[in-house]
Design a protein around this motif. Sequence first.
Motif, short mmCIF file in Angstrom:
data_model
loop_
_atom_site.label_atom_id
_atom_site.label_comp_id
_atom_site.label_asym_id
_atom_site.label_seq_id
_atom_site.Cartn_x
_atom_site.Cartn_y
_atom_site.Cartn_z
N GLY A 1 0.76 -1.24 0.00
CA GLY A 1 0.00 0.00 0.00
C GLY A 1 0.79 1.28 0.00
N ALA A 2 2.12 1.21 0.00
CA ALA A 2 2.91 2.44 -0.01
C ALA A 2 2.77 3.15 -1.35
CB ALA A 2 4.37 2.13 0.27
N THR A 3 2.57 4.45 -1.30
CA THR A 3 2.48 5.23 -2.53
C THR A 3 3.49 6.38 -2.57
OG1 THR A 3 0.70 6.55 -1.53
CG2 THR A 3 0.05 4.71 -2.97
N THR A 4 4.23 6.59 -1.49
CA THR A 4 5.32 7.57 -1.46
C THR A 4 6.59 6.81 -1.16
OG1 THR A 4 3.83 9.29 -0.67
CG2 THR A 4 6.18 9.69 -0.42
N LEU A 5 7.43 6.62 -2.18
CA LEU A 5 8.59 5.75 -2.06
C LEU A 5 9.82 6.41 -2.66
CD1 LEU A 5 6.07 3.82 -3.55
CD2 LEU A 5 7.37 2.16 -2.25
N VAL A 6 10.96 6.18 -2.02
CA VAL A 6 12.24 6.64 -2.54
C VAL A 6 13.21 5.46 -2.51
CG1 VAL A 6 14.19 8.22 -2.28
CG2 VAL A 6 11.87 8.98 -1.70
N GLY A 7 13.85 5.20 -3.64
CA GLY A 7 14.89 4.18 -3.70
C GLY A 7 16.24 4.84 -3.93
N VAL A 8 17.21 4.46 -3.13
CA VAL A 8 18.57 5.01 -3.24
C VAL A 8 19.53 3.85 -3.45
CG1 VAL A 8 20.38 6.35 -2.12
CG2 VAL A 8 17.98 6.91 -1.69
N ASP A 9 20.45 4.01 -4.40
CA ASP A 9 21.45 2.98 -4.63
C ASP A 9 22.74 3.62 -5.12
OD1 ASP A 9 21.30 -0.23 -4.74
OD2 ASP A 9 22.73 0.47 -6.22
N LEU A 10 23.85 2.96 -4.80
CA LEU A 10 25.15 3.43 -5.24
C LEU A 10 25.34 3.29 -6.75
CD1 LEU A 10 28.12 4.27 -4.39
CD2 LEU A 10 28.60 1.82 -4.25
N SER A 11 24.69 2.28 -7.33
CA SER A 11 24.95 1.88 -8.71
C SER A 11 23.94 2.48 -9.69
CB SER A 11 24.92 0.35 -8.81
OG SER A 11 24.95 -0.07 -10.15
N ALA A 12 24.40 3.32 -10.59
CA ALA A 12 23.51 3.86 -11.62
C ALA A 12 22.94 2.77 -12.52
CB ALA A 12 24.26 4.91 -12.45
N PRO A 13 23.72 1.75 -12.93
CA PRO A 13 23.12 0.68 -13.74
C PRO A 13 22.02 -0.08 -13.01
CG PRO A 13 25.51 0.68 -14.01
CD PRO A 13 25.20 1.63 -12.89
N MET A 14 22.17 -0.28 -11.70
CA MET A 14 21.10 -0.95 -10.96
C MET A 14 19.87 -0.06 -10.86
SD MET A 14 21.92 -4.08 -10.10
CE MET A 14 21.13 -4.60 -8.58
N LEU A 15 20.06 1.23 -10.67
CA LEU A 15 18.92 2.15 -10.65
C LEU A 15 18.19 2.15 -11.99
CD1 LEU A 15 20.41 5.17 -8.69
CD2 LEU A 15 18.55 3.68 -7.93
N ALA A 16 18.95 2.02 -13.07
CA ALA A 16 18.32 1.94 -14.39
C ALA A 16 17.41 0.73 -14.48
CB ALA A 16 19.39 1.90 -15.48
N ARG A 17 17.82 -0.37 -13.86
CA ARG A 17 16.96 -1.56 -13.81
C ARG A 17 15.69 -1.28 -13.00
NH1 ARG A 17 17.60 -6.23 -16.66
NH2 ARG A 17 17.26 -7.53 -14.84
N ALA A 18 15.85 -0.49 -11.93
CA ALA A 18 14.71 -0.21 -11.06
C ALA A 18 13.67 0.69 -11.70
CB ALA A 18 15.21 0.42 -9.76
N THR A 19 14.00 1.36 -12.79
CA THR A 19 13.01 2.23 -13.44
C THR A 19 11.81 1.46 -13.97
OG1 THR A 19 14.20 2.14 -15.56
CG2 THR A 19 14.73 3.96 -14.07
N ALA A 20 11.94 0.15 -14.09
CA ALA A 20 10.78 -0.67 -14.49
C ALA A 20 9.63 -0.54 -13.49
CB ALA A 20 11.20 -2.13 -14.64
N LEU A 21 9.94 -0.11 -12.27
CA LEU A 21 8.89 0.11 -11.27
C LEU A 21 7.81 1.06 -11.78
CD1 LEU A 21 11.12 0.75 -8.13
CD2 LEU A 21 9.36 -1.01 -8.25
N PHE A 22 8.22 2.07 -12.53
CA PHE A 22 7.28 3.09 -12.95
C PHE A 22 6.20 2.53 -13.88
CE2 PHE A 22 11.24 5.44 -12.02
CZ PHE A 22 10.76 6.27 -11.02
N GLU A 23 6.52 1.44 -14.57
CA GLU A 23 5.56 0.85 -15.49
C GLU A 23 4.42 0.15 -14.78
OE1 GLU A 23 7.73 -1.80 -17.99
OE2 GLU A 23 9.29 -0.34 -18.46
N HIS A 24 4.66 -0.27 -13.53
CA HIS A 24 3.67 -1.07 -12.80
C HIS A 24 3.12 -0.38 -11.57
CE1 HIS A 24 5.07 -4.30 -15.41
NE2 HIS A 24 6.29 -4.07 -15.01
N ALA A 25 3.53 0.86 -11.32
CA ALA A 25 3.10 1.56 -10.12
C ALA A 25 1.66 2.04 -10.24
CB ALA A 25 4.02 2.75 -9.87
N PRO A 26 0.93 2.09 -9.13
CA PRO A 26 -0.41 2.68 -9.16
C PRO A 26 -0.36 4.14 -9.60
CG PRO A 26 0.02 1.56 -7.06
CD PRO A 26 1.32 1.61 -7.80
N ALA A 27 -1.45 4.60 -10.14
CA ALA A 27 -1.48 5.96 -10.69
C ALA A 27 -1.15 7.01 -9.63
CB ALA A 27 -2.86 6.24 -11.29
#
Length: 234
Positions: free
Chosen positions: A68-94
């Motif tokens: 149920g979280a709708t306010t989220l921040v992800g922090v990571d040292l690795s830019a390539p790993m963060l690029a993988r995490a952008t897939a979150l935006f495709e499946h996030a609630p509006a």
Amino acid sequence: MDTAIPTLDPAPAYALWAASYPAQAHNPVMHAEERAMLALMPPSLDGERVVDAGCGSGRYLRHAMARGATTLVGVDLSAPMLARATALFEHAPAMARIALAQGDLTALPLPDASADVLLCGLAVGHVPQLEPVLREFARVTRPGATLVVSDFHPVGAALGWQRDFRAEGQRYAVRHATHYYSHWHTACARVGLAIDAVAEPMLDPADIPPGARFDPVALDVPVALVFRLRRLPD
């Protein structure tokens, strides 16, 4: 385990690993760790401001959204790993507000007291000293906040286990510090965190694929340390 494989610092290791790194638990140790993390996480995160420190490809951000979280921040040292995490935006609630930022666990790019819940899965061992990490976690969480943090169990290091992966036809290990329970107890006391619960999950034989190469001792020892911490008042 083969100890002759190259051992890399986290940044170059994850730059190599990111392309094939899944956004879900993908080995028996991670499955065991994740069951313990989810058991210690608040069952509902509706309305909570959630930070995933060392978010990688977004594994626990996904679990937070599922709760149920709708306010989220992800922090990571690795830019390539963060690029993988952008897939979150495709499946996030509006209504979800998700931000991803590059940063170190000892210098999170977040304001003081900005998180109600902080999650950190299997990342603190990438930093040599535990106390600076937990001090930063205390800084960015509000008094009363819940923190659920995991690391590989120290028994693994004693047995010679490494966090290894394969990329471009070569096997590598990621450099990883060993943080004992005594380190956690001392560091938490110094930075204003209370230890509310500890789990030491073991492998489930059902998670081990047929023919997998692993140390059979792993079935008899805990493979992760998982803490539920509470931010104390200033």
